[in-house]
Design a protein around this motif. Structure first.
Motif, PDB file in Angstrom:
ATOM      1  N   SER A 285      -9.328 -34.167  28.860  1.00 29.84           N
ATOM      2  CA  SER A 285      -9.513 -32.497  28.974  1.00 29.84           C
ATOM      3  C   SER A 285      -8.200 -32.276  29.657  1.00 29.84           C
ATOM      4  O   SER A 285      -7.848 -32.669  30.632  1.00 29.84           O
ATOM      5  N   GLY A 286      -7.676 -31.059  29.217  1.00 35.89           N
ATOM      6  CA  GLY A 286      -6.414 -30.569  29.884  1.00 35.89           C
ATOM      7  C   GLY A 286      -5.032 -31.302  29.608  1.00 35.89           C
ATOM      8  O   GLY A 286      -4.094 -31.243  30.136  1.00 35.89           O
ATOM      9  N   THR A 287      -5.026 -32.325  28.713  1.00 42.25           N
ATOM     10  CA  THR A 287      -4.070 -32.980  28.341  1.00 42.25           C
ATOM     11  C   THR A 287      -3.314 -32.594  27.114  1.00 42.25           C
ATOM     12  O   THR A 287      -4.040 -32.113  26.245  1.00 42.25           O
ATOM     13  N   ARG A 288      -1.964 -32.888  26.971  1.00 43.00           N
ATOM     14  CA  ARG A 288      -1.353 -32.304  25.607  1.00 43.00           C
ATOM     15  C   ARG A 288      -1.174 -33.366  24.505  1.00 43.00           C
ATOM     16  O   ARG A 288      -0.469 -33.895  24.205  1.00 43.00           O
TER      17      ARG A 288
ATOM     18  N   GLY B 214      -6.863 -33.930  23.522  1.00 41.77           N
ATOM     19  CA  GLY B 214      -6.992 -32.611  24.117  1.00 41.77           C
ATOM     20  C   GLY B 214      -7.181 -31.259  23.073  1.00 41.77           C
ATOM     21  O   GLY B 214      -7.841 -30.310  23.187  1.00 41.77           O
TER      22      GLY B 214
ATOM     23  N   ASP C 172     -10.047 -28.577  22.957  1.00 46.60           N
ATOM     24  CA  ASP C 172      -9.864 -27.021  22.867  1.00 46.60           C
ATOM     25  C   ASP C 172     -10.531 -26.375  21.772  1.00 46.60           C
ATOM     26  O   ASP C 172     -10.763 -25.379  21.868  1.00 46.60           O
TER      27      ASP C 172
ATOM     28  N   GLY D 178      -0.048 -34.844  31.599  1.00 37.69           N
ATOM     29  CA  GLY D 178      -1.487 -34.995  32.316  1.00 37.69           C
ATOM     30  C   GLY D 178      -2.246 -36.283  32.182  1.00 37.69           C
ATOM     31  O   GLY D 178      -3.111 -36.531  32.800  1.00 37.69           O
TER      32      GLY D 178
END
Length: 496
Positions: free
Chosen positions: A46-49, A53, A57, A393
């Motif tokens: 979560s929140g990673t590129r 991720g 999303d 991240g």
């Protein structure tokens, strides 16, 4: 059905296999990233590129329920061992929720095991045995994939990274998810065409924001503007996997129009062949590279030691450049994996005097150990988070890490291999790029996401190693012939 009514399974086994690298890849390498189930998947990504991720999303934005099963990844390295290869496949198959409506399969595309030269193809074959030929499968793979006919035939949608260095994995995850949902809704009927170019390119020739690779990507983007085209993927290939289908290829996915897909795939193939001689890169000897770097008025000058490319499976302990960096009049930086040297540095402690052999301990191809004397400036556990743009991240772990200063040479000794694709690997060690006149990177191109904005000049260095850009160093026994540039150097058995 509404999007919220669909259940999308996610699974994957990710490894870029260098068949010329020393040793076999065993389970501990994959245990570094071994994820099972939604909670673990969401916590890690979560929140990673990352592709993962992007999927998380996209599922939140569009509503289809994500059902992550088993996902594992290992740093590039040698051939994956038997029986680990079958065990990984079986774990993945068992992890896929039987109630799912479709699957996003996250692979590299250049994985080779003792049992399966086309590991991704074997995974898809086994998935089809379990799930059936009509079960929707979207495959996401790396730009360096060696795409095979089996991979293209057994997946419905193929989505490949558009960038090298790879900074669009997140977007490709979103794209794969959205195309799969459109397929489930009956809005599109994907039809894929595959074309192999007969070209074997080195990674340094695949940078996507310059040269011929940029032209191919731009043409792919133009083709995607056709409303009947769902995706155009350019696979540069991975020349260090000695398998039949290694090399550059294309996969074009259209909405129900197989003939159009074949037409565009053939066009791209012909364009690549026309440009084949423009993918070459110039190299310097270690001595000349260092002298050239010293002549530059400003630094840092990046010395690219692509033959020891961690991101291509190399051991990260080559010493062909290290031995030339001692007693220089300007500051230089190099990162070397050497667990023995790290233990020695830890034993003498911060401020202690270090004296020992460094590097060259994997095999003879990557050089002999070099005697280093200096002072230990820093010790830390080697754990950090990428600061981006590559996989921003996501956590990373170099293992026990020591910074040793030997005159003007700073050596970062790591317990584990770590590719220089994020600035965090030196920032967390208290170092900054502009402090050095020269920085050696054990990478082909991915170093640019860490050091690209700082580089005053880039010099490619020609040294031996399992990721050498001089393909004439390698003996290929399985590669399909003829293939450029080795067509005149391949014997009847397929070797050099």
């Amino acid at each position: 059905m509404n999007s919220s009514d669909y259940k999308i399974a996610v699974a994957g086994i990710f490894h870029e296999t260098n068949t010329f690298a020393p040793g076999l890849t065993q389970e501990p390498a994959f245990r570094e990233e071994w994820i099972v189930g939604y909670e673990a998947f969401a916590e890690e990504y979560s929140g990673t590129r990352t592709t993962m991720g992007g999927l998380l999303d996209a599922s939140k934005a569009h509503g289809a329920k994500l059902l992550p099963g088993f996902y594992t990844a290992a740093l590039p390295s040698g051939i994956v061992a038997n029986p680990l290869d079958n065990r990984l496949i079986e774990i993945m198959l068992d992890s896929i929720d039987a109630s799912s409506d479709g699957l996003v399969l996250i692979m590299h595309g250049a994985m080779v095991s003792e049992n399966y030269p086309d590991f991704e193809g074997e995974c898809l074959r086994r998935l089809r045995e379990k799930l059936g030929n009509d079960f929707p499968i979207a495959l996401t793979i790396d730009l360096h994939a060696n795409v095979t006919e089996q991979m293209a035939a057994l997946s419905d949608i193929t989505v490949i990274y558009d960038t090298y260095p790879h900074i669009d994995m997140y977007e490709r995850g979103v794209e794969a998810y959205e195309l799969l949902v459109r397929m489930l809704k009956g809005e599109v009927k994907p039809r894929q065409a595959y074309a192999h170019t007969g070209l074997l390119l080195v990674p340094q020739g695949m940078i996507t924001d310059e040269g011929s690779m940029k032209l191919l990507i731009e043409r792919a983007v133009e083709i995607e503007k056709n409303e009947k085209v769902l995706n155009v993927s350019v696979a540069g290939g991975f020349p260090y996997s000695d398998i039949e289908d290694a090399g550059m290829s294309f996969v074009v996915t259209t909405d129900g129009d197989s003939e159009l897909a074949e037409q565009y795939a053939a066009e791209l193939k012909n364009l690549a062949i026309e440009l084949k001689e423009t993918f070459d890169v110039a190299y310097w000897s270690p001595v000349d590279a260092i002298q050239e770097a010293l002549s530059e008025p400003e630094g840092p000058v990046i010395l690219v030691e692509g033959s020891d490319n961690v991101g291509g499976g190399a051991p990260a302990d080559a010493t062909h450049l290290l031995g030339q960096l001692l007693n220089l009049p300007e500051r230089a930086l190099i990162v070397i994996r050497d667990p023995e040297a790290v233990k020695l540095a830890s034993a003498v402690g911060i401020g202690g005097n270090f004296a020992g052999l460094v590097g060259g301990k994997s095999d003879a191809l990557h050089g002999e150990p070099v005697q280093i004397e200096g002072k230990v400036r820093l010790l830390f556990d080697g754990f950090y988070h990428n600061i981006g743009p590559f996989r921003a991240g996501q956590s990373a772990d170099m293992g026990l890490t020591a910074v040793v200063e030997s005159g003007n040479l700073t050596i970062v000794l790591t317990e584990k291999r770590m590719a220089p694709w994020d600035l965090g690997h030196i920032r967390y060690a208290g170092l900054w790029p502009t402090d050095f006149k020269m920085i050696v990177v054990k990478s082909a191109v991915a170093w640019q996401t860490a050091f690209g904005t700082f580089a005053k000049r880039v010099i490619y260095v020609d040294t031996p190693g399992c990721c050498s850009a001089n393909l004439m160093h390698f003996e290929y026994n399985h590669l399909r012939k003829p293939i450029y540039p080795l067509g005149l150097h391949i014997n009847d058995a397929g070797g050099k």
